[in-house]
Design a protein around this motif. Structure first.
Motif, PDB file in Angstrom:
ATOM      1  N   GLN A   1       0.827  -1.202   0.000  1.00 18.42           N
ATOM      2  CA  GLN A   1       0.000   0.000   0.000  1.00 18.42           C
ATOM      3  C   GLN A   1       0.867   1.259   0.000  1.00 18.42           C
ATOM      4  OE1 GLN A   1      -2.978  -0.296  -0.618  1.00 18.42           O
ATOM      5  NE2 GLN A   1      -4.064  -1.850   0.557  1.00 18.42           N
ATOM      6  N   ALA A   2       0.323   2.317  -0.592  1.00 17.49           N
ATOM      7  CA  ALA A   2       0.940   3.650  -0.590  1.00 17.49           C
ATOM      8  C   ALA A   2       2.395   3.591  -1.057  1.00 17.49           C
ATOM      9  CB  ALA A   2       0.840   4.290   0.783  1.00 17.49           C
ATOM     10  N   ALA A   3       2.567   3.206  -2.304  1.00 15.64           N
ATOM     11  CA  ALA A   3       3.906   3.018  -2.857  1.00 15.64           C
ATOM     12  C   ALA A   3       4.736   4.290  -2.869  1.00 15.64           C
ATOM     13  CB  ALA A   3       3.799   2.469  -4.282  1.00 15.64           C
TER      14      ALA A   3
ATOM     15  N   GLY B   1      -2.103   6.852  -5.067  1.00 13.35           N
ATOM     16  CA  GLY B   1      -3.306   7.663  -5.207  1.00 13.35           C
ATOM     17  C   GLY B   1      -3.453   8.416  -6.505  1.00 13.35           C
ATOM     18  N   ASP B   2      -2.440   8.354  -7.376  1.00 13.11           N
ATOM     19  CA  ASP B   2      -2.568   9.015  -8.674  1.00 13.11           C
ATOM     20  C   ASP B   2      -1.695   8.292  -9.703  1.00 13.11           C
ATOM     21  OD1 ASP B   2       0.149  10.226  -8.728  1.00 13.11           O
ATOM     22  OD2 ASP B   2      -0.623  11.496  -7.119  1.00 13.11           O
ATOM     23  N   ASP B   3      -1.932   8.615 -10.961  1.00 10.47           N
ATOM     24  CA  ASP B   3      -1.246   7.910 -12.048  1.00 10.47           C
ATOM     25  C   ASP B   3       0.256   8.189 -12.055  1.00 10.47           C
ATOM     26  OD1 ASP B   3      -3.608   6.775 -12.910  1.00 10.47           O
ATOM     27  OD2 ASP B   3      -3.991   8.309 -14.436  1.00 10.47           O
ATOM     28  N   GLU B   4       0.660   9.400 -11.673  1.00  8.98           N
ATOM     29  CA  GLU B   4       2.086   9.723 -11.658  1.00  8.98           C
ATOM     30  C   GLU B   4       2.835   8.842 -10.663  1.00  8.98           C
ATOM     31  OE1 GLU B   4       5.123  13.514 -10.888  1.00  8.98           O
ATOM     32  OE2 GLU B   4       2.956  13.782 -10.687  1.00  8.98           O
ATOM     33  N   LYS B   5       2.275   8.676  -9.467  1.00 11.00           N
ATOM     34  CA  LYS B   5       2.911   7.821  -8.467  1.00 11.00           C
ATOM     35  C   LYS B   5       2.877   6.359  -8.907  1.00 11.00           C
ATOM     36  CE  LYS B   5       2.244  10.757  -4.409  1.00 11.00           C
ATOM     37  NZ  LYS B   5       1.644  10.877  -3.059  1.00 11.00           N
ATOM     38  N   CYS B   6       1.803   5.956  -9.572  1.00  6.82           N
ATOM     39  CA  CYS B   6       1.744   4.580 -10.078  1.00  6.82           C
ATOM     40  C   CYS B   6       2.855   4.331 -11.087  1.00  6.82           C
ATOM     41  CB  CYS B   6       0.380   4.310 -10.716  1.00  6.82           C
ATOM     42  SG  CYS B   6      -0.963   4.050  -9.517  1.00  6.82           S
TER      43      CYS B   6
ATOM     44  N   ILE C   1       8.384   4.162   3.252  1.00 11.22           N
ATOM     45  CA  ILE C   1       8.465   2.724   3.492  1.00 11.22           C
ATOM     46  C   ILE C   1       7.867   1.926   2.338  1.00 11.22           C
ATOM     47  CG2 ILE C   1       8.550   2.950   6.002  1.00 11.22           C
ATOM     48  CD1 ILE C   1       5.614   2.082   6.101  1.00 11.22           C
ATOM     49  N   GLY C   2       6.849   2.456   1.673  1.00 13.02           N
ATOM     50  CA  GLY C   2       6.260   1.749   0.543  1.00 13.02           C
ATOM     51  C   GLY C   2       7.242   1.598  -0.596  1.00 13.02           C
ATOM     52  N   SER C   3       7.977   2.666  -0.890  1.00 11.65           N
ATOM     53  CA  SER C   3       8.940   2.615  -1.994  1.00 11.65           C
ATOM     54  C   SER C   3      10.101   1.677  -1.661  1.00 11.65           C
ATOM     55  CB  SER C   3       9.443   4.022  -2.324  1.00 11.65           C
ATOM     56  OG  SER C   3       9.963   4.681  -1.176  1.00 11.65           O
TER      57      SER C   3
ATOM     58  N   LYS D   1       5.939   1.646 -10.837  1.00 12.12           N
ATOM     59  CA  LYS D   1       6.256   0.698 -11.911  1.00 12.12           C
ATOM     60  C   LYS D   1       7.744   0.774 -12.256  1.00 12.12           C
ATOM     61  CE  LYS D   1       4.456  -2.138 -15.096  1.00 12.12           C
ATOM     62  NZ  LYS D   1       3.663  -3.350 -14.774  1.00 12.12           N
ATOM     63  N   ASP D   2       8.267   1.999 -12.273  1.00  5.53           N
ATOM     64  CA  ASP D   2       9.683   2.179 -12.568  1.00  5.53           C
ATOM     65  C   ASP D   2      10.575   1.563 -11.491  1.00  5.53           C
ATOM     66  OD1 ASP D   2       9.103   3.530 -14.901  1.00  5.53           O
ATOM     67  OD2 ASP D   2       9.328   5.525 -14.026  1.00  5.53           O
ATOM     68  N   LEU D   3      10.079   1.514 -10.252  1.00  6.15           N
ATOM     69  CA  LEU D   3      10.848   0.902  -9.160  1.00  6.15           C
ATOM     70  C   LEU D   3      10.896  -0.618  -9.268  1.00  6.15           C
ATOM     71  CD1 LEU D   3       9.830   2.824  -5.901  1.00  6.15           C
ATOM     72  CD2 LEU D   3      11.944   3.009  -7.207  1.00  6.15           C
ATOM     73  N   GLY D   4       9.979  -1.184 -10.065  1.00  6.57           N
ATOM     74  CA  GLY D   4       9.979  -2.628 -10.233  1.00  6.57           C
ATOM     75  C   GLY D   4       8.668  -3.309  -9.923  1.00  6.57           C
ATOM     76  N   ALA D   5       7.655  -2.553  -9.488  1.00 11.13           N
ATOM     77  CA  ALA D   5       6.355  -3.171  -9.208  1.00 11.13           C
ATOM     78  C   ALA D   5       5.823  -3.855 -10.461  1.00 11.13           C
ATOM     79  CB  ALA D   5       5.357  -2.122  -8.713  1.00 11.13           C
ATOM     80  N   ASP D   6       5.319  -5.067 -10.306  1.00 11.96           N
ATOM     81  CA  ASP D   6       4.805  -5.823 -11.449  1.00 11.96           C
ATOM     82  C   ASP D   6       3.426  -5.338 -11.878  1.00 11.96           C
ATOM     83  OD1 ASP D   6       6.874  -8.159 -11.634  1.00 11.96           O
ATOM     84  OD2 ASP D   6       6.373  -8.001  -9.504  1.00 11.96           O
TER      85      ASP D   6
END
Length: 340
Positions: free
Chosen positions: A172-174, A198-203, A178-180, A207-212
């Motif tokens: 939660q809350a990437a 909470g928004d597309d920019e953070k999503c 701590i989320g990142s 994704k760039d950090l490696g989230a699938d």
């Protein structure tokens, strides 16, 4: 020396104060180089101390620095060593402390920067037993994220949730500190990561950090996505720290026998729980607060190995309030660092 001191609600002042005396027996004096901002700093700034405290109070719960003086009886340290101080004044003598669980100390004096003087000052004395050495290839800015941030993630994922390679985890809350970090740690372990923001920019950043998989929770039901991604099975672990706003759906996202670990409640402290679902699905809920000193050692070792915290902004000490306001407004992805 300069110190940033809280005089009242949202009343922070950068002041000249007397430096500390030479370190006493068992103490080390460090020159603080960087301080990391956390929600606990925002709470203290707002006046939410949850315990008696005396103002003015030097703020800053998480920091790094270098050793400038060593007290009697301290071994294994040298002038110039890099260090990060464990963020609580623990007794060192109770059963919890002697077994390596300082975060369960029975006689804790308080959390630095929240109940007792913290690290937003140029020089500080701290018990040597609660200082952790920082490898030379870890920057002061990164090391300042090792106790409250990276250590918390280590304690949540491995001491409590027992995350295993190949498992699927919902984080939660990437965009939070701590989320990142949790995304990077879980991916390094070989896990499948579903991250929310909470928004597309953070999503996109997650994704760039490696989230699938990423979910904008303001537009989509993340529990539905978690079920779809896992073929209706549910995730093995939920990394929860948002609180009331995400609690019910976090539980719904778990597989039979799944584990939820939580360390925060920024959206509210009270949440309804479906008890029938809890016992029928045999879910496990772990409360997690702070970390063990060993978690901090593991954190700096992982940083030295290349798993770095995500830094959003670096500001000088006289812009500390600006950093707090940015953190409070949630216009942040990763950590805000204050340098001295």
């Amino acid at each position: 020396m300069r110190a940033l001191r809280l005089h009242g609600d949202r009343d922070l002042r950068l002041e000249e104060v007397a430096p500390p005396p030479p370190p006493g027996p068992g103490e080390i004096q460090i020159r603080v180089r960087a301080v990391s901002l956390n929600h606990i700093d925002v709470w203290g700034w707002r006046g939410m101390a949850f315990a008696q405290r005396q103002l003015p109070l030097t703020v800053g719960a998480e920091a790094s620095g270098e050793v400038v003086a060593i007290g009697d009886g301290v071994t294994g340290w040298a002038i110039g060593d890099r260090a990060t101080p464990y963020g609580a004044r623990t007794c060192g003598t109770c059963d919890a402390c002697t077994s390596g669980r300082d975060n369960l100390c029975e006689n804790v004096q308080g959390v630095a920067g929240f109940h007792i003087d913290g690290f937003a000052r140029e020089v500080a004395n701290w018990p040597a037993r609660t200082l952790v050495k920082v490898p030379a290839n870890v920057t002061f800015e990164d090391a300042a994220c090792s106790t409250v941030t990276f250590g918390t993630v280590e304690h949540m994922l491995f001491d409590n949730a027992r995350l295993q390679p190949g498992e699927t985890i919902l984080i939660q809350a990437a965009g939070s500190g701590i989320g990142s970090v949790a995304i990077r740690v879980a991916k390094a372990l070989g896990c499948t990561v579903i991250a929310t923001a909470g928004d597309d920019e953070k999503c996109a950043k997650a994704k760039d950090l490696g989230a699938d998989h990423v979910v904008n929770y303001s537009e989509k039901n993340f529990s539905t996505v978690a079920r779809r991604v896992t073929g209706k099975r549910g995730v093995d672990v939920v990394f929860e720290h948002v609180g009331a706003a995400t609690w019910a759906a976090s539980l719904l996202s778990l597989r039979m026998g799944g584990r939820l670990v939580t360390c925060g409640s920024t959206s509210g402290v009270n949440a309804d729980t479906n008890l029938m679902m809890l016992f029928q699905r045999q879910l496990h809920i772990f409360g997690s607060f702070g970390c063990r000193i060993e978690n901090v050692r593991n954190a700096v070792a992982k940083m030295a190995g290349g798993i770095r915290p995500v830094l959003d902004t670096v500001v000088p000490l006289d812009r500390f309030s600006e950093g707090l306001e940015r953190l409070e407004s949630r216009r942040v992805f990763g950590k805000i660092i204050v340098t001295l």
